[in-house]
Design a protein around this motif. Structure first.
Motif, PDB file in Angstrom:
ATOM      1  N   GLY A   1       5.668  -5.020  10.347  1.00 13.40           N
ATOM      2  CA  GLY A   1       5.474  -3.890  10.922  1.00 13.40           C
ATOM      3  C   GLY A   1       6.121  -2.706  10.642  1.00 13.40           C
ATOM      4  N   PHE A   2       7.372  -2.881  10.259  1.00 13.80           N
ATOM      5  CA  PHE A   2       8.569  -1.850   9.962  1.00 13.80           C
ATOM      6  C   PHE A   2       8.080  -1.562   8.697  1.00 13.80           C
ATOM      7  CE2 PHE A   2      12.500  -0.468   7.701  1.00 13.80           C
ATOM      8  CZ  PHE A   2      12.792   0.559   8.502  1.00 13.80           C
ATOM      9  N   ALA A   3       7.833  -2.555   7.772  1.00 14.41           N
ATOM     10  CA  ALA A   3       7.652  -2.131   6.243  1.00 14.41           C
ATOM     11  C   ALA A   3       6.166  -1.418   6.246  1.00 14.41           C
ATOM     12  CB  ALA A   3       7.472  -3.338   5.462  1.00 14.41           C
ATOM     13  N   LEU A   4       5.385  -1.782   6.876  1.00 16.30           N
ATOM     14  CA  LEU A   4       3.946  -0.965   6.929  1.00 16.30           C
ATOM     15  C   LEU A   4       4.240   0.330   7.332  1.00 16.30           C
ATOM     16  CD1 LEU A   4       1.003  -0.902   6.652  1.00 16.30           C
ATOM     17  CD2 LEU A   4       0.698  -2.164   8.835  1.00 16.30           C
ATOM     18  N   GLU A   5       4.806   0.771   8.477  1.00 15.67           N
ATOM     19  CA  GLU A   5       5.111   1.855   9.129  1.00 15.67           C
ATOM     20  C   GLU A   5       5.584   2.698   8.111  1.00 15.67           C
ATOM     21  OE1 GLU A   5       7.217   2.551  12.931  1.00 15.67           O
ATOM     22  OE2 GLU A   5       6.242   0.356  13.523  1.00 15.67           O
TER      23      GLU A   5
END
Ligand code: SF4
Length: 177
Positions: A161-165
């Motif tokens: 999720g962090f990488a996508l954000e």
């Protein structure tokens, strides 16, 4: 329409949830198709989707979903309380839209989180605080090995999720937003 929203709204959380939802919807309306056609974002989105699915499978397998439902229905559990939605920023809301989810425009229950529905949480991309939380009841009732495995899946989910954000924020910055 987009111009009316300052950059800090894209990153910060200091705005009413409905305003952030409107902003995410506007971004989705204007840039959604373009964002979804970005190869890097496509791949990160797929990794995130699979990681969320793996976490849910593990939660079901170890009995966490049954336990949480019983707590909410029979013991007045209130994990998903009002105000947690304020921790969401526009990018996380946008990710939910990119995943095909429609965001509610009013809460189902005034005392609960904006994203709490009759059957539980209505969004796939949840805040890290929601994903990480294991209460005392779960800690004592569920088997340790299963919980450890769940925690491993949760790390994969939150990392994805962090990488996508970050990738979406970079994409938006490149657009001058
Ligand atoms: S899990 Fe869903 S309903 Fe519960 S607090 Fe998080 S976003 Fe809200």
């Amino acid at each position: 329409m987009i111009d009316k929203y300052p950059i800090k709204l894209l990153i910060g959380t200091d705005y009413p949830i409905l305003e952030k939802i409107r902003c995410a919807e506007n971004l989705f309306h204007v840039y959604g198709m373009e964002i979804l056609s970005d190869r890097t974002i496509q791949s990160l989105l797929e990794t995130y989707r699979q990681a969320i699915q793996q976490s849910w499978m593990q939660m079901k397998m170890i009995g966490l979903v049954t336990e949480c439902t019983d707590c909410a229905v029979n013991d007045g559990g209130s994990c998903c309380g009002r105000g947690i939605e304020d921790r969401f920023d526009v990018v996380l809301l946008l990710i939910n839209l990119l995943m095909g989810c429609r965001l509610p425009l009013s809460p189902w229950n005034e005392t609960g989180c904006w994203f709490l529905g009759e059957q539980g949480c209505v969004i796939p991309a949840r805040h890290v605080i929601c994903v990480n939380y294991i209460c005392k009841r779960l800690g004592s009732k569920l088997e340790k090995k299963g919980l450890r495995l769940l925690q491993e899946k949760i790390v994969l989910e939150t990392d994805a999720g962090f990488a996508l954000e970050e990738s979406i924020k970079k994409w938006l910055r490149n657009k001058g937003l």
